[in-house]
Design an enzyme around this catalytic site. Structure first.
Site, PDB file in Angstrom:
ATOM      1  N   PRO A  69       0.806  -1.227   0.000  1.00  0.00           N
ATOM      2  CA  PRO A  69       0.000   0.000   0.000  1.00  0.00           C
ATOM      3  C   PRO A  69       0.833   1.268   0.000  1.00  0.00           C
ATOM      4  CG  PRO A  69      -0.126  -1.098   2.133  1.00  0.00           C
ATOM      5  CD  PRO A  69       0.646  -1.990   1.229  1.00  0.00           C
ATOM      6  N   GLU A  70       0.747   2.017  -1.062  1.00  0.00           N
ATOM      7  CA  GLU A  70       1.305   3.367  -1.123  1.00  0.00           C
ATOM      8  C   GLU A  70       0.101   4.293  -1.265  1.00  0.00           C
ATOM      9  OE1 GLU A  70       4.713   3.652  -3.792  1.00  0.00           O
ATOM     10  OE2 GLU A  70       5.183   1.552  -3.475  1.00  0.00           O
ATOM     11  N   HIS A 102      -5.178 -13.527  10.070  1.00  0.00           N
ATOM     12  CA  HIS A 102      -4.344 -12.489  10.657  1.00  0.00           C
ATOM     13  C   HIS A 102      -5.181 -11.308  11.163  1.00  0.00           C
ATOM     14  CE1 HIS A 102      -0.858 -14.695   9.370  1.00  0.00           C
ATOM     15  NE2 HIS A 102      -1.339 -14.755   8.143  1.00  0.00           N
ATOM     16  N   ARG A 150       1.996  -9.213   8.162  1.00  0.00           N
ATOM     17  CA  ARG A 150       3.376  -8.955   8.580  1.00  0.00           C
ATOM     18  C   ARG A 150       3.493  -7.982   9.746  1.00  0.00           C
ATOM     19  NH1 ARG A 150       5.729  -8.634   2.416  1.00  0.00           N
ATOM     20  NH2 ARG A 150       4.490 -10.372   1.718  1.00  0.00           N
TER      21      ARG A 150
END
Length: 288
Positions: free
Chosen positions: A2-3, A95, A115
């Site tokens: 994600p940018e 997650h 992560r």
DNA sequence: CCTAACTCCTGCATGC
DNA sequence: TGCATGCAGGAGTTAG
């Protein structure tokens, strides 16, 4: 990863599905997900109950849900963070880190992050350079999509930095929103090597680089964002399609679409930089 | 004050 | 097959 464009897709989803709703309960399933909230997970959950979401906002890669009472839930997606809007009762994601329930009994908000580089926190809104932002975002520069973005000031900031041009472009205190993918794409479009020292950049070159970054991120946003290995998805769990349009990022060994030379990958800051060896020649005095 | 290295984390690909 | 290693990398923190 994600940018800016991907985070903006998420922001729009949150604005559509969460703004205007009142929180009833928050469940923190992973401590690391709220590590930036100093008072701890119990405080985070306790202070959110009963609060209303009045807006979904963004600066660079940070996004936040503004609450009644000059506070906001700040979110950073890191590498793999997702904001999912799911009906209650849908099986928990592997997650799942934080769950937010609402008074209307409608879909819940889930922060999912493999992560765990991302996270949530509750923060005070502060005034910074004429804008109201959460305190942890005060040091982040405006991004090129911001109506108040000042290109001349950004050019000055980039050129003042004594480093390589890509490092400068990735520095969120100079210009925000650009990450490794769009940095490489912008440099390719401007025919600049990533190790070009910023002090050798003319104002015009720095300006072109910023224009290219704005352009590539605008195109990516129109396509719904860039996605790899299904880690990034928008608020409804759908991936973007911009990865098909990447000219250099992840294209090692493939021909440059402008000149045909083989795209190369160089180690850079413990990650990678992709470039065309012919269109973006190595400067004589590279700043590695 | 400035810049750069380090660190956090999980899952998948690769090599011996 | 199994284990070790490398890689993906944003940004706060620490070191120089």
């Amino acid at each position: 990863m994600p940018e800016l464009p991907e985070v903006e897709v998420v922001r729009r989803g949150l604005d559509a599905h969460v703004t205007g709703r009142t929180i009833t309960a928050v469940e923190v399933l992973n401590l690391r997900a709220v590590r930036r909230h100093e008072p701890g997970p119990a405080d985070f959950a306790g202070r959110l109950a009963g609060r209303s979401v009045v807006a979904a906002s963004r600066r660079g890669k940070y996004l936040w849900l503004e609450l009644d009472g000059a506070e906001a839930i700040i979110a950073h997606l890191g590498m793999s963070g997702q904001m999912l809007v799911q009906p209650e009762g849908v099986a928990d994601e592997k997650h799942l880190r934080v769950r937010v329930r609402f008074a209307d009994g409608g879909p819940e908000l889930r922060f999912v992050d493999q992560r765990t580089f991302g996270g949530l926190a509750l923060a005070d809104m502060v005034e910074a350079a004429g804008a109201a932002v959460p305190a942890p975002v005060a040091h982040i520069a405006r991004d090129p999509m911001d109506p108040a973005f000042d290109p001349d000031a950004a050019v000055t900031a980039l050129r003042r930095k004594r480093t390589g041009v890509k490092r400068a472009l990735l520095d969120q205190t100079l210009v925000s929103g650009v990450g490794n993918i769009y940095a490489d794409e912008s440099l390719w479009r401007t025919k600049l090597h990533w190790a070009r020292p910023t002090e050798k950049l003319t104002r015009a070159q720095a300006g072109e680089l910023l224009s290219a970054a704005t352009e590539v991120m605008t195109e990516a946003l129109a396509a719904g964002g860039t996605s790899f290995d299904a880690l990034y998805v928008n608020v409804n769990g759908q991936s973007g399609y911009f990865e098909r349009s990447l000219a250099v990022y992840g294209q090692e060994g493939k021909p440059c679409r402008r000149c045909g030379a083989e795209i190369r990958r160089d180690p850079f800051m413990n990650r990678s930089s992709y470039s065309c060896p012919r269109c973006q020649p190595m400067p004589r005095n590279p700043h590695v």
